[in-house]
Design a protein around this motif. Structure first.
Motif, PDB file in Angstrom:
ATOM      1  N   ASN A 186     -18.837 -21.848 -20.119  1.00 11.70           N
ATOM      2  CA  ASN A 186     -17.396 -21.542 -20.109  1.00 11.70           C
ATOM      3  C   ASN A 186     -16.983 -20.814 -21.373  1.00 11.70           C
ATOM      4  O   ASN A 186     -16.188 -19.883 -21.334  1.00 11.70           O
ATOM      5  CB  ASN A 186     -16.581 -22.834 -20.000  1.00 11.70           C
ATOM      6  N   ASP A 192     -14.715 -21.962 -28.881  1.00  4.87           N
ATOM      7  CA  ASP A 192     -14.749 -20.502 -28.702  1.00  4.87           C
ATOM      8  C   ASP A 192     -13.469 -19.882 -29.240  1.00  4.87           C
ATOM      9  O   ASP A 192     -12.526 -20.584 -29.589  1.00  4.87           O
ATOM     10  CB  ASP A 192     -14.928 -20.153 -27.215  1.00  4.87           C
ATOM     11  N   ARG A 206      -8.388 -24.225 -11.331  1.00  9.16           N
ATOM     12  CA  ARG A 206      -8.613 -23.096 -12.230  1.00  9.16           C
ATOM     13  C   ARG A 206      -7.259 -22.679 -12.792  1.00  9.16           C
ATOM     14  O   ARG A 206      -6.261 -22.710 -12.081  1.00  9.16           O
ATOM     15  CB  ARG A 206      -9.243 -21.907 -11.493  1.00  9.16           C
ATOM     16  N   TYR A 251     -15.210 -17.437 -20.750  1.00  8.06           N
ATOM     17  CA  TYR A 251     -13.786 -17.225 -21.033  1.00  8.06           C
ATOM     18  C   TYR A 251     -13.551 -16.791 -22.486  1.00  8.06           C
ATOM     19  O   TYR A 251     -12.413 -16.649 -22.894  1.00  8.06           O
ATOM     20  CB  TYR A 251     -12.989 -18.507 -20.754  1.00  8.06           C
TER      21      TYR A 251
HETATM   22  P1  ADP Z   1     -14.733 -22.644 -13.451  1.00  4.42           P
HETATM   23  O1  ADP Z   1     -15.151 -22.146 -14.792  1.00  4.42           O
HETATM   24  O2  ADP Z   1     -15.800 -22.579 -12.428  1.00  4.42           O
HETATM   25  O3  ADP Z   1     -13.461 -22.051 -12.975  1.00  4.42           O
HETATM   26  P2  ADP Z   1     -14.327 -25.198 -14.806  1.00  4.42           P
HETATM   27  O4  ADP Z   1     -14.087 -26.541 -14.228  1.00  4.42           O
HETATM   28  O5  ADP Z   1     -15.511 -25.057 -15.685  1.00  4.42           O
HETATM   29  O6  ADP Z   1     -14.406 -24.199 -13.577  1.00  4.42           O
HETATM   30  O7  ADP Z   1     -13.051 -24.768 -15.614  1.00  4.42           O
HETATM   31  C1  ADP Z   1     -11.786 -24.944 -15.043  1.00  4.42           C
HETATM   32  C2  ADP Z   1     -10.800 -23.965 -15.628  1.00  4.42           C
HETATM   33  O8  ADP Z   1     -10.573 -24.257 -16.997  1.00  4.42           O
HETATM   34  C3  ADP Z   1     -11.298 -22.557 -15.636  1.00  4.42           C
HETATM   35  O9  ADP Z   1     -10.964 -21.898 -14.428  1.00  4.42           O
HETATM   36  C4  ADP Z   1     -10.618 -21.925 -16.818  1.00  4.42           C
HETATM   37  O10 ADP Z   1      -9.367 -21.413 -16.406  1.00  4.42           O
HETATM   38  C5  ADP Z   1     -10.387 -23.060 -17.754  1.00  4.42           C
HETATM   39  N1  ADP Z   1     -11.364 -23.075 -18.848  1.00  4.42           N
HETATM   40  C6  ADP Z   1     -12.510 -23.760 -18.923  1.00  4.42           C
HETATM   41  N2  ADP Z   1     -13.137 -23.534 -20.092  1.00  4.42           N
HETATM   42  C7  ADP Z   1     -12.362 -22.687 -20.771  1.00  4.42           C
HETATM   43  C8  ADP Z   1     -12.466 -22.052 -22.064  1.00  4.42           C
HETATM   44  N3  ADP Z   1     -13.510 -22.271 -22.875  1.00  4.42           N
HETATM   45  N4  ADP Z   1     -11.477 -21.218 -22.439  1.00  4.42           N
HETATM   46  C9  ADP Z   1     -10.409 -20.994 -21.636  1.00  4.42           C
HETATM   47  N5  ADP Z   1     -10.261 -21.542 -20.422  1.00  4.42           N
HETATM   48  C10 ADP Z   1     -11.218 -22.377 -20.001  1.00  4.42           C
END
Ligand code: ADP
Length: 426
Positions: free
Chosen positions: A330, A358, A377, A334
């Motif tokens: 992630n 990050d 999401r 992201y």
């Molecule tokens: P996915 O990445 O498959 O959408 P996750 O459960 O890993 O599902 O993450 C859920 C949501 O959280 C993501 O869709 C994203 O919007 C947000 N997210 C997760 N990690 C981060 C990050 N490091 N920085 C910003 N947003 C994040």
């Protein structure tokens, strides 16, 4: 996540039941207090009305003359028999008192008698005065003035009420009716809420079943496509490489997602109980680092490890690695333009902490809880990054099963830090 929900629902239901019970009890007590107050007010009004009748007949009136004649058995003033005189006096007095009580909005189902306070002699009494009825109120009035003077005795008017509820109810009606109506509304609302919860639970189950079935159905074609791609690659003279690369990349991603869903489902169903074992946190971290296959990506990570040699945790190494991989993925997915990711590991308050930071777009505080939910999401931002919203749900689920916690600190434009904390073994 899935397993936590019923617990939260049960807690919410228990809290609501307790609150409803408490509210009912409080309402009951308040109505009781209100009833006592109305009763006290009525007692006061009856005493006042009786006192007024005493004042009205202090001097000579037809009624005071009649009562005097009955008490002194003086039939000269009224030339009829003593019995008839008593009868007439009783009827007259009853009509008179009924009229006065009715005017003051007081109950009118009463019996009365005139007795001597000292000798206890009864001069006059209504028919049911001495019957075994359950009386709800007893009142006394000394008949001073003319009556007392004529007889030279101590006459008292005794009034007993058999029913007061109707009048009392009229007094508490403005409070009682809305109180009962509101309470009934609350119960109806509570019942509807329970039904909604039950429907939601059912929908949840249907959704999970559907996804699991679909995922199982996808597994076979995914496997055949990757096999076919491999065979095509072997037979290919190089001209198809571009297309095969693309197919392989997509099929790998699809495979990864199918695996994720299946893994989450099996954890939720507890088919796959964690294989927790005692791990040396530092050794685990080193192993995990060395396992990272994407060298290029790993180069971008800044590692900061402060783990002591003797920090142990109880964890399932494979799931913990998956959880950390999810956080790392992630962070890159992201992380935005500036791919700067920092992984910190240390011991803090008797817990081993792994954090992944990050410099990406960050997440608004209002989303911090929701992102750990299944299929959630963040709506606005990172639409370009592909995913199903399952990674963090999986992370929370497995870490919880290892008695650990996952948390996030993040704000828009300020990057994000995801932290996994696992209790240290003594
Ligand atoms: P996915 O990445 O498959 O959408 P996750 O459960 O890993 O599902 O993450 C859920 C949501 O959280 C993501 O869709 C994203 O919007 C947000 N997210 C997760 N990690 C981060 C990050 N490091 N920085 C910003 N947003 C994040």
């Amino acid at each position: 996540m899935q397993r936590m929900r019923p617990d939260r629902k049960s807690i919410a239901v228990i809290i609501l039941v307790i609150a409803l019970g408490g509210l009912g009890f409080i309402q009951y007590r308040m109505l009781g207090a209100y009833y006592s107050l109305s009763r006290a007010k009525m007692d006061q009004q009856i005493s006042m009305t009786l006192a007024e009748t005493g004042d009205e007949n202090y001097d000579r009136t037809l009624l005071s003359n009649l009562i005097s004649a009955i008490i002194t058995e003086d039939t000269l003033a009224f030339p009829v028999s003593l019995d008839s005189l008593r009868n007439a006096g009783t009827q007259f007095y009853r009509m008179y008192l009924t009229d006065r009580f009715a005017r003051a909005n007081l109950p009118t189902s009463f019996e009365f008698a005139i007795t001597d306070q000292i000798t206890r002699e009864t001069y006059l009494a209504t028919e049911n005065y001495s019957s075994g009825i359950q009386w709800v109120g007893n009142y006394k009035l000394p008949l001073a003035g003319v009556i007392q003077r004529d007889c030279g005795c101590a006459p008292f008017l005794n009034v007993r009420f058999s029913r007061m509820e109707a009048v009392l109810f009229r007094g508490i009606e403005p409070v009682l009716v809305p109180a009962i109506a509101c309470f009934l509304l609350l119960i109806v609302g509570f019942y509807l809420l329970l039904r909604i919860l039950r429907e939601q639970k059912y929908l949840d189950r249907v959704k999970t079943d559907f996804i699991n079935n679909l995922t199982h159905e996808l597994k076979t074609p995914v496997f055949s496509i990757s096999l076919a791609t491999r065979i095509m690659r072997e037979k290919n003279d190089g001209s198809m490489n571009k297309y095969l690369d693309r197919v392989e990349k997509d099929i790998d991603q699809l495979k990864g997602n199918v695996e994720k869903v299946l893994e989450l489902a099996s954890i939720e169903n507890r088919k796959n109980l964690l294989d927790a074992e005692k791990l040396n946190a530092r050794d685990f971290l080193e192993e995990w680092k060395s396992e990272q296959d994407n060298e290029g990506m790993i180069q971008l990570v800044e590692w900061e490890s402060d783990l002591p040699e003797n920090a142990f945790i109880k964890a399932d190494a494979a799931h913990l690695r998956n959880a950390l991989n999810n956080l790392l993925d992630n962070a890159f997915k992201y992380g935005g333009e500036e791919q700067k990711v920092k992984v910190i590991s240390r011991v803090e308050n008797d817990e081993v902490l792994f954090s992944v930071t990050d410099k990406g777009p960050g997440i608004d505080k209002s989303e911090h809880e929701a992102i750990f939910g299944k299929f959630y999401r963040v709506q606005n931002g990172h639409a370009a990054a592909r995913g199903y919203g399952l990674g963090l749900s999986y992370v929370r689920q497995v870490i919880k099963m290892m008695n650990g916690t996952v948390a996030v600190t993040s704000a828009p434009h300020e990057g994000s830090t995801f932290m996994i904390k696992l209790p240290c073994l003594k």
